[in-house]
Write a protein that holds these residues in place. Structure first.
Motif, PDB file in Angstrom:
ATOM      1  N   SER A   1      83.025 -72.929  72.707  1.00  0.00           N
ATOM      2  CA  SER A   1      82.996 -72.542  74.107  1.00  0.00           C
ATOM      3  C   SER A   1      83.977 -73.418  74.879  1.00  0.00           C
ATOM      4  O   SER A   1      84.429 -74.448  74.395  1.00  0.00           O
ATOM      5  N   ALA A   2      84.296 -73.004  76.091  1.00  0.00           N
ATOM      6  CA  ALA A   2      85.167 -73.779  76.989  1.00  0.00           C
ATOM      7  C   ALA A   2      86.497 -74.074  76.314  1.00  0.00           C
ATOM      8  O   ALA A   2      87.037 -73.259  75.596  1.00  0.00           O
ATOM      9  N   ALA A   3      87.017 -75.286  76.555  1.00  0.00           N
ATOM     10  CA  ALA A   3      88.401 -75.574  76.161  1.00  0.00           C
ATOM     11  C   ALA A   3      88.511 -76.371  74.872  1.00  0.00           C
ATOM     12  O   ALA A   3      89.613 -76.631  74.404  1.00  0.00           O
ATOM     13  N   ARG A   4      87.401 -76.798  74.294  1.00  0.00           N
ATOM     14  CA  ARG A   4      87.528 -77.636  73.111  1.00  0.00           C
ATOM     15  C   ARG A   4      87.879 -76.796  71.883  1.00  0.00           C
ATOM     16  O   ARG A   4      87.801 -75.569  71.874  1.00  0.00           O
ATOM     17  N   LYS A   5      88.268 -77.486  70.820  1.00  0.00           N
ATOM     18  CA  LYS A   5      88.709 -76.813  69.610  1.00  0.00           C
ATOM     19  C   LYS A   5      87.504 -76.303  68.814  1.00  0.00           C
ATOM     20  O   LYS A   5      86.410 -76.846  68.890  1.00  0.00           O
ATOM     21  N   ASP A   6      87.755 -75.251  68.007  1.00  0.00           N
ATOM     22  CA  ASP A   6      86.703 -74.727  67.138  1.00  0.00           C
ATOM     23  C   ASP A   6      86.221 -75.797  66.161  1.00  0.00           C
ATOM     24  O   ASP A   6      85.041 -75.849  65.806  1.00  0.00           O
ATOM     25  N   LYS A   7      87.147 -76.655  65.721  1.00  0.00           N
ATOM     26  CA  LYS A   7      86.767 -77.719  64.791  1.00  0.00           C
ATOM     27  C   LYS A   7      85.755 -78.668  65.432  1.00  0.00           C
ATOM     28  O   LYS A   7      84.869 -79.193  64.755  1.00  0.00           O
TER      29      LYS A   7
ATOM     30  N   LYS B   1      71.491 -72.716  94.916  1.00  0.00           N
ATOM     31  CA  LYS B   1      72.252 -72.069  93.864  1.00  0.00           C
ATOM     32  C   LYS B   1      71.662 -72.406  92.495  1.00  0.00           C
ATOM     33  O   LYS B   1      71.230 -73.528  92.250  1.00  0.00           O
ATOM     34  N   THR B   2      71.621 -71.424  91.630  1.00  0.00           N
ATOM     35  CA  THR B   2      71.155 -71.645  90.267  1.00  0.00           C
ATOM     36  C   THR B   2      72.259 -72.314  89.458  1.00  0.00           C
ATOM     37  O   THR B   2      73.406 -71.859  89.467  1.00  0.00           O
ATOM     38  N   LYS B   3      71.909 -73.389  88.793  1.00  0.00           N
ATOM     39  CA  LYS B   3      72.896 -74.114  88.005  1.00  0.00           C
ATOM     40  C   LYS B   3      73.326 -73.267  86.820  1.00  0.00           C
ATOM     41  O   LYS B   3      72.507 -72.753  86.061  1.00  0.00           O
ATOM     42  N   LYS B   4      74.636 -73.111  86.662  1.00  0.00           N
ATOM     43  CA  LYS B   4      75.175 -72.304  85.578  1.00  0.00           C
ATOM     44  C   LYS B   4      74.988 -73.016  84.247  1.00  0.00           C
ATOM     45  O   LYS B   4      75.334 -74.179  84.094  1.00  0.00           O
ATOM     46  N   GLN B   5      74.397 -72.297  83.298  1.00  0.00           N
ATOM     47  CA  GLN B   5      74.181 -72.867  81.973  1.00  0.00           C
ATOM     48  C   GLN B   5      75.493 -72.927  81.198  1.00  0.00           C
ATOM     49  O   GLN B   5      76.297 -71.990  81.260  1.00  0.00           O
ATOM     50  N   PRO B   6      75.736 -74.018  80.472  1.00  0.00           N
ATOM     51  CA  PRO B   6      76.975 -74.101  79.689  1.00  0.00           C
ATOM     52  C   PRO B   6      77.000 -73.042  78.598  1.00  0.00           C
ATOM     53  O   PRO B   6      75.959 -72.688  78.028  1.00  0.00           O
ATOM     54  N   GLU B   7      78.192 -72.533  78.339  1.00  0.00           N
ATOM     55  CA  GLU B   7      78.334 -71.531  77.284  1.00  0.00           C
ATOM     56  C   GLU B   7      78.071 -72.167  75.913  1.00  0.00           C
ATOM     57  O   GLU B   7      78.387 -73.324  75.678  1.00  0.00           O
ATOM     58  N   LYS B   8      77.483 -71.377  75.043  1.00  0.00           N
ATOM     59  CA  LYS B   8      77.211 -71.861  73.698  1.00  0.00           C
ATOM     60  C   LYS B   8      78.355 -71.481  72.760  1.00  0.00           C
ATOM     61  O   LYS B   8      79.011 -70.475  72.957  1.00  0.00           O
ATOM     62  N   ASP B   9      78.549 -72.323  71.747  1.00  0.00           N
ATOM     63  CA  ASP B   9      79.498 -71.973  70.702  1.00  0.00           C
ATOM     64  C   ASP B   9      78.997 -70.712  69.999  1.00  0.00           C
ATOM     65  O   ASP B   9      77.794 -70.510  69.842  1.00  0.00           O
TER      66      ASP B   9
ATOM     67  N   LEU C   1      80.231 -80.874  65.706  1.00  0.00           N
ATOM     68  CA  LEU C   1      79.000 -81.055  66.472  1.00  0.00           C
ATOM     69  C   LEU C   1      77.830 -80.332  65.815  1.00  0.00           C
ATOM     70  O   LEU C   1      76.694 -80.821  65.813  1.00  0.00           O
ATOM     71  N   ASN C   2      78.108 -79.169  65.250  1.00  0.00           N
ATOM     72  CA  ASN C   2      77.053 -78.428  64.562  1.00  0.00           C
ATOM     73  C   ASN C   2      76.569 -79.200  63.340  1.00  0.00           C
ATOM     74  O   ASN C   2      75.374 -79.209  63.028  1.00  0.00           O
ATOM     75  N   TRP C   3      77.511 -79.869  62.642  1.00  0.00           N
ATOM     76  CA  TRP C   3      77.101 -80.709  61.514  1.00  0.00           C
ATOM     77  C   TRP C   3      76.218 -81.853  62.006  1.00  0.00           C
ATOM     78  O   TRP C   3      75.159 -82.135  61.440  1.00  0.00           O
TER      79      TRP C   3
END
Length: 507
Positions: A139-145, A3-11, A150-152
């Motif tokens: 992405s996923a369940a974490r908050k937009d903040k 099985k191909t490992k599913k890549q995590p969704e990006k913000d 993380l982007n910072w």
């Protein structure tokens, strides 16, 4: 077959969204109010109610109406937050829901959204200046903040360290009171260019003029400053700051300066150059660009260093990394954090340290001397108001270690008296109510949002300009209290009430 490992969704950047996705993003509770509040404050219901009414074109800004929003005071609601434990304060604003929803709708028509996306492509087309503060949907369940933080970390701190291989100097600068100083007419300059905007100042087909008009409606006709406290206004600020990037790039190109890099996060700049003279020239050009927009650099926070790696990490974080970060004794551990807070009040590293302490506290039973620990936590909150949410969580855990409800109520009242000595503390009162409500729900608070929690009738926004009965009913402040979450409240502030994401991701 493997099985191909599913890549995590990006913000996802808001600029990569369709018009429908962007509208839904801005109309989320988390986007409407980016201020940290207890979980029983939710704005989805009131925003959806207002949006439904506005679909019927009943907003009271039609020519037949006797008054307009800008003719009334306090159309938005200001939630005051102390900045430094003394006399500095920040007025966060909950924008009037009707004006907020209407502005989102005007921004997210297909034609206007395409224009905005194309304009931002112009802002970002060259690689010399990189903006890392465009709003993101997590992405996923974490908050937009969490995505934004993380982007910072990845975009500012980590890239700054990488650039130490290429550049010998870094200059730090930021804009003085950026949101309060933004000239609303400059939004049209940013979106359409200054000559066009000036020539067509009254043309309501220009999205820059539309935004300008709506912000003035929110602020009694003022043209200086935009409300702070929502992702929507963060995005509008990026329009002006992106335009400043564009103008700076042109100015530096004309001056023959091309060997530099700038990382910008909102109004904070990091300028990477080979020598101090080039850095000074870049800052001079930036100052000139900002002056044309009615903005200015904060000279007290402008600094330069040839130690690029060291100064890629914030001063408070460097100090915390060098320090003894804890102790086997719980009280000494909190005192270590207290000392760090005295040296670096309101620092991000202080909030992280307190959150780790909270996690440790959750695992300790029994807790010795809870009153002493509460006193230390309250003093940290007093000198660093930014830490109110996590300090409230710590105090709530320690209250459970007291023997009786009477003892808990006594301590709650003392903490309230202590922190109430601070001026401009509406945000603080909200978190004090969170920890005190399970033990003493009838405690009196001055903050209007606290009165809503007690089911009292208060006027949060000024609706005097609205003549439509349906719209007035939709803008019902009681809708922002999620009753089921309030009833399910437990005395101890749980991890998911204050957590943005797992701390291991950025410690």
């Amino acid at each position: 077959m493997a099985k191909t490992k599913k890549q995590p969704e990006k913000d996802k950047s808001v600029l990569d969204m369709t018009v429908t996705q962007a509208r839904a993003f801005f109309l989320k509770s988390e986007s409407y109010c980016s201020i940290e509040l207890p979980p029983y404050f939710q704005f989805d219901k009131i925003l959806s109610s207002v949006a439904k009414v506005l679909e019927e074109n009943t907003l009271a800004d039609k020519p037949r109406q006797p008054s307009k929003p800008r003719q009334h005071e306090h159309v938005n609601y200001s939630l005051l937050s102390n900045k430094d434990g003394r006399y500095a304060w920040r007025p966060f604003q909950l924008i009037h829901p009707a004006l907020y929803v209407l502005l989102v709708e005007r921004l997210t028509t297909p034609a206007q959204w395409e224009l905005i996306q194309n304009r931002f492509k112009e802002f970002q087309e060259a690689g010399y200046i990189k903006c890392l503060s465009i709003p993101l949907q997590a992405s996923a369940a974490r908050k937009d903040k969490a995505a934004q933080i993380l982007n910072w970390w990845q975009g500012i701190e980590q890239q700054s360290i990488e650039l130490s291989l290429e550049y010998n100097y870094v200059f730090h600068a930021d804009i003085t009171d950026c949101y309060a100083a933004i000239y609303t007419h400059s939004i049209a300059w940013a979106m359409h260019g200054k000559p066009t905007a000036k020539e067509k100042r009254t043309d309501k087909s220009l999205i820059g003029n539309v935004i300008d008009w709506h912000i003035q409606n929110m602020r009694q006709g003022q043209t200086n400053g935009i409300p702070q406290g929502s992702v929507l206004m963060d995005f509008i600020a990026e329009m002006v700051l992106g335009y400043a990037d564009l103008e700076l790039r042109k100015r530096l190109k004309d001056a023959g300066i091309v060997d530099y890099r700038i990382l910008r996060y909102r109004d904070d700049y990091r300028v990477f150059v080979h020598g101090p003279q080039i850095g000074e020239a870049v800052l001079k050009a930036l100052t000139e660009v900002l002056i044309d927009l009615g903005l200015k650099l904060n000279t007290t926070k402008t600094l330069a260093s040839h130690q690029v790696v060291a100064h890629s990490i914030k001063t408070d974080k460097r100090a915390w990394l060098r320090s003894r970060q804890g102790d086997r004794n719980l009280q000494k551990h909190l005192l270590v954090i207290h000392a760090h807070g005295m040296d670096f009040p309101n620092a991000g590293s202080l909030t992280v340290a307190l959150t780790h302490f909270y996690q440790r506290l959750c695992k300790v039973k029994p807790v010795s001397n809870p009153r002493v620990l509460i006193s230390i936590a309250a003093d940290i909150a007093y000198t660093s108001p930014r830490t109110f949410p996590v300090c409230a969580a710590i105090i709530s855990k320690l209250l459970s270690a007291l023997d009786t409800d009477a003892a808990r109520i006594d301590v709650i009242e003392k903490v309230h008296r202590r922190l109430s000595q601070l001026p401009n503390t509406g945000h603080m009162e909200i978190w004090l109510q969170r920890i005190g409500h399970p033990w003493k729900p009838d405690h009196e608070y001055q903050e209007k949002l606290c009165k809503l929690v007690k089911n009292e009738a208060v006027e949060v926004w000024n609706n005097g300009w609205i003549t439509c009965a349906k719209l007035k009913a939709a803008v019902d402040p009681s809708k922002i209290i999620e009753k089921t979450k309030l009833r399910a409240l437990r005395p101890e502030v749980k991890w998911n009430e204050i957590a943005i994401f797992e701390l291991e991701r950025y410690r």
